[in-house]
Design a protein around this motif. Structure first.
Motif, PDB file in Angstrom:
ATOM      1  N   ARG A  27       0.841  -1.194   0.000  1.00  0.00           N
ATOM      2  CA  ARG A  27       0.000   0.000   0.000  1.00  0.00           C
ATOM      3  C   ARG A  27       0.875   1.241   0.000  1.00  0.00           C
ATOM      4  NH1 ARG A  27      -3.978   1.845   4.965  1.00  0.00           N
ATOM      5  NH2 ARG A  27      -4.586   3.848   4.101  1.00  0.00           N
ATOM      6  N   THR A  28       0.541   2.195  -0.825  1.00  0.00           N
ATOM      7  CA  THR A  28       1.364   3.400  -0.909  1.00  0.00           C
ATOM      8  C   THR A  28       0.639   4.567  -0.238  1.00  0.00           C
ATOM      9  OG1 THR A  28       0.447   3.917  -3.077  1.00  0.00           O
ATOM     10  CG2 THR A  28       2.489   2.632  -3.013  1.00  0.00           C
ATOM     11  N   PHE A  29       1.385   5.585   0.083  1.00  0.00           N
ATOM     12  CA  PHE A  29       0.862   6.787   0.729  1.00  0.00           C
ATOM     13  C   PHE A  29       1.295   7.995  -0.078  1.00  0.00           C
ATOM     14  CE2 PHE A  29      -0.176   4.195   4.270  1.00  0.00           C
ATOM     15  CZ  PHE A  29       0.883   3.340   4.455  1.00  0.00           C
ATOM     16  N   SER A  30       0.587   9.079   0.102  1.00  0.00           N
ATOM     17  CA  SER A  30       0.948  10.283  -0.631  1.00  0.00           C
ATOM     18  C   SER A  30       2.341  10.748  -0.238  1.00  0.00           C
ATOM     19  CB  SER A  30      -0.074  11.388  -0.385  1.00  0.00           C
ATOM     20  OG  SER A  30      -0.186  11.644   1.012  1.00  0.00           O
ATOM     21  N   THR A  31       2.657  10.610   1.012  1.00  0.00           N
ATOM     22  CA  THR A  31       4.009  10.918   1.439  1.00  0.00           C
ATOM     23  C   THR A  31       4.284  10.201   2.758  1.00  0.00           C
ATOM     24  OG1 THR A  31       5.656  12.666   1.678  1.00  0.00           O
ATOM     25  CG2 THR A  31       3.553  12.980   2.802  1.00  0.00           C
ATOM     26  N   TYR A  32       5.522  10.088   3.105  1.00  0.00           N
ATOM     27  CA  TYR A  32       5.885   9.462   4.376  1.00  0.00           C
ATOM     28  C   TYR A  32       7.323   9.826   4.723  1.00  0.00           C
ATOM     29  CZ  TYR A  32       7.552   5.979   0.951  1.00  0.00           C
ATOM     30  OH  TYR A  32       8.141   5.350  -0.122  1.00  0.00           O
ATOM     31  N   TYR A  95      17.056  -1.235  12.139  1.00  0.00           N
ATOM     32  CA  TYR A  95      15.682  -1.349  11.692  1.00  0.00           C
ATOM     33  C   TYR A  95      15.287  -0.128  10.852  1.00  0.00           C
ATOM     34  CZ  TYR A  95      15.202  -4.889  15.346  1.00  0.00           C
ATOM     35  OH  TYR A  95      15.355  -5.993  16.137  1.00  0.00           O
ATOM     36  N   CYS A  96      14.541  -0.388   9.801  1.00  0.00           N
ATOM     37  CA  CYS A  96      13.946   0.680   9.011  1.00  0.00           C
ATOM     38  C   CYS A  96      12.475   0.803   9.401  1.00  0.00           C
ATOM     39  CB  CYS A  96      14.077   0.368   7.526  1.00  0.00           C
ATOM     40  SG  CYS A  96      13.374   1.626   6.451  1.00  0.00           S
ATOM     41  N   ALA A  97      11.989   2.027   9.416  1.00  0.00           N
ATOM     42  CA  ALA A  97      10.597   2.265   9.798  1.00  0.00           C
ATOM     43  C   ALA A  97       9.992   3.332   8.897  1.00  0.00           C
ATOM     44  CB  ALA A  97      10.524   2.700  11.254  1.00  0.00           C
ATOM     45  N   VAL A  98       8.676   3.263   8.758  1.00  0.00           N
ATOM     46  CA  VAL A  98       7.944   4.197   7.906  1.00  0.00           C
ATOM     47  C   VAL A  98       6.884   4.917   8.740  1.00  0.00           C
ATOM     48  CG1 VAL A  98       6.379   4.412   5.940  1.00  0.00           C
ATOM     49  CG2 VAL A  98       8.301   2.817   5.831  1.00  0.00           C
ATOM     50  N   ARG A  99       6.875   6.225   8.596  1.00  0.00           N
ATOM     51  CA  ARG A  99       5.879   7.047   9.271  1.00  0.00           C
ATOM     52  C   ARG A  99       4.979   7.657   8.211  1.00  0.00           C
ATOM     53  NH1 ARG A  99       6.767  12.600  12.850  1.00  0.00           N
ATOM     54  NH2 ARG A  99       4.876  12.354  14.124  1.00  0.00           N
ATOM     55  N   ARG A 100       3.706   7.361   8.244  1.00  0.00           N
ATOM     56  CA  ARG A 100       2.787   7.853   7.232  1.00  0.00           C
ATOM     57  C   ARG A 100       2.545   9.343   7.366  1.00  0.00           C
ATOM     58  NH1 ARG A 100      -2.191   4.120   8.754  1.00  0.00           N
ATOM     59  NH2 ARG A 100      -1.500   4.969  10.748  1.00  0.00           N
ATOM     60  N   GLY A 101       2.198   9.953   6.221  1.00  0.00           N
ATOM     61  CA  GLY A 101       1.690  11.300   6.247  1.00  0.00           C
ATOM     62  C   GLY A 101       2.739  12.391   6.260  1.00  0.00           C
ATOM     63  N   TYR A 102       2.275  13.594   6.606  1.00  0.00           N
ATOM     64  CA  TYR A 102       3.079  14.800   6.479  1.00  0.00           C
ATOM     65  C   TYR A 102       3.741  15.240   7.787  1.00  0.00           C
ATOM     66  CZ  TYR A 102       1.100  15.479   1.851  1.00  0.00           C
ATOM     67  OH  TYR A 102       0.750  15.333   0.535  1.00  0.00           O
ATOM     68  N   SER A 103       3.664  14.409   8.817  1.00  0.00           N
ATOM     69  CA  SER A 103       4.208  14.832  10.120  1.00  0.00           C
ATOM     70  C   SER A 103       5.711  15.017  10.100  1.00  0.00           C
ATOM     71  CB  SER A 103       3.805  13.831  11.194  1.00  0.00           C
ATOM     72  OG  SER A 103       2.402  13.777  11.323  1.00  0.00           O
ATOM     73  N   GLY A 104       6.402  14.288   9.224  1.00  0.00           N
ATOM     74  CA  GLY A 104       7.826  14.538   9.072  1.00  0.00           C
ATOM     75  C   GLY A 104       8.709  13.725   9.995  1.00  0.00           C
ATOM     76  N   ASN A 105       9.924  14.207  10.129  1.00  0.00           N
ATOM     77  CA  ASN A 105      10.947  13.484  10.881  1.00  0.00           C
ATOM     78  C   ASN A 105      10.588  13.368  12.357  1.00  0.00           C
ATOM     79  OD1 ASN A 105      12.837  13.041   8.725  1.00  0.00           O
ATOM     80  ND2 ASN A 105      13.356  15.199   8.821  1.00  0.00           N
ATOM     81  N   SER A 106      10.926  12.242  12.917  1.00  0.00           N
ATOM     82  CA  SER A 106      10.752  12.012  14.348  1.00  0.00           C
ATOM     83  C   SER A 106      11.849  11.093  14.841  1.00  0.00           C
ATOM     84  CB  SER A 106       9.394  11.385  14.646  1.00  0.00           C
ATOM     85  OG  SER A 106       9.306  10.999  16.003  1.00  0.00           O
ATOM     86  N   ARG A 107      12.250  11.291  16.082  1.00  0.00           N
ATOM     87  CA  ARG A 107      13.267  10.451  16.698  1.00  0.00           C
ATOM     88  C   ARG A 107      12.652   9.395  17.613  1.00  0.00           C
ATOM     89  NH1 ARG A 107      18.578  14.065  18.080  1.00  0.00           N
ATOM     90  NH2 ARG A 107      18.801  15.048  16.035  1.00  0.00           N
ATOM     91  N   PRO A 109      10.463   6.012  18.269  1.00  0.00           N
ATOM     92  CA  PRO A 109       9.952   4.811  17.587  1.00  0.00           C
ATOM     93  C   PRO A 109       8.431   4.748  17.524  1.00  0.00           C
ATOM     94  CG  PRO A 109      11.776   4.241  19.038  1.00  0.00           C
ATOM     95  CD  PRO A 109      11.452   5.677  19.311  1.00  0.00           C
ATOM     96  N   HIS A 110       7.755   5.230  18.560  1.00  0.00           N
ATOM     97  CA  HIS A 110       6.296   5.098  18.582  1.00  0.00           C
ATOM     98  C   HIS A 110       5.603   5.970  17.538  1.00  0.00           C
ATOM     99  CE1 HIS A 110       6.892   8.435  21.632  1.00  0.00           C
ATOM    100  NE2 HIS A 110       6.013   8.975  20.814  1.00  0.00           N
ATOM    101  N   ASP A 111       6.328   6.874  16.917  1.00  0.00           N
ATOM    102  CA  ASP A 111       5.736   7.702  15.858  1.00  0.00           C
ATOM    103  C   ASP A 111       5.700   7.000  14.508  1.00  0.00           C
ATOM    104  OD1 ASP A 111       7.016  10.868  17.098  1.00  0.00           O
ATOM    105  OD2 ASP A 111       5.058   9.917  17.382  1.00  0.00           O
ATOM    106  N   TYR A 112       6.356   5.866  14.403  1.00  0.00           N
ATOM    107  CA  TYR A 112       6.449   5.156  13.128  1.00  0.00           C
ATOM    108  C   TYR A 112       5.424   4.032  13.074  1.00  0.00           C
ATOM    109  CZ  TYR A 112      10.556   7.910  12.156  1.00  0.00           C
ATOM    110  OH  TYR A 112      11.399   8.968  11.912  1.00  0.00           O
TER     111      TYR A 112
END
Length: 125
Positions: A27-32, A95-107, A109-112
């Protein structure tokens, strides 16, 4: 469903380089945002770096700044982590992680939202 797959780990000597890859499919997202974290035995998972897909804005942990470089190839939905001048203390599962949407960078883990299985990086002195 979203799949996140890391590759490129291995065992190297101190001072060597490695490049990790993280491919996102399904599944793709508009941005992440794509992030890299690592976890050494007996330690908590820690932030390494992240990059915003839409504009390439990056963030780095102080411990890797100047040695690691994150990049992305939007056409391939892939992010890379170039790790130079590796040290024994860089040894961990990455580990690689993906955070959906426009929220941007985060340090944090629970944001991903999606995580890969991890790839082992071992640096010997």
């Amino acid at each position: 469903q979203v799949q996140v797959v890391e590759s490129g780990g291995g065992s190297v000597q101190a001072g060597d380089s490695l490049r990790l890859s993280c491919a996102v499919s399904g599944r793709t997202f508009s941005t992440y945002t794509m992030g890299w974290f690592r976890q050494a035995p007996g330690k908590e998972r820690e932030f390494v770096s992240s990059i915003r897909r839409r504009d390439g804005v990056t963030d780095y942990a102080d411990s890797v700044k100047g040695r690691f470089a994150i990049s992305r190839d939007n056409a391939k939905n892939t992010a890379y982590l170039q790790m130079n001048n590796l040290r024994p203390e860089d040894t961990a599962v990455y580990y690689c992680a993906v955070r959906r949407g426009y929220s941007g960078n985060s340090r944090y883990p629970h944001d991903y939202d999606y995580w890969g299985q991890g790839t082992q990086v071992t640096v010997s002195s």
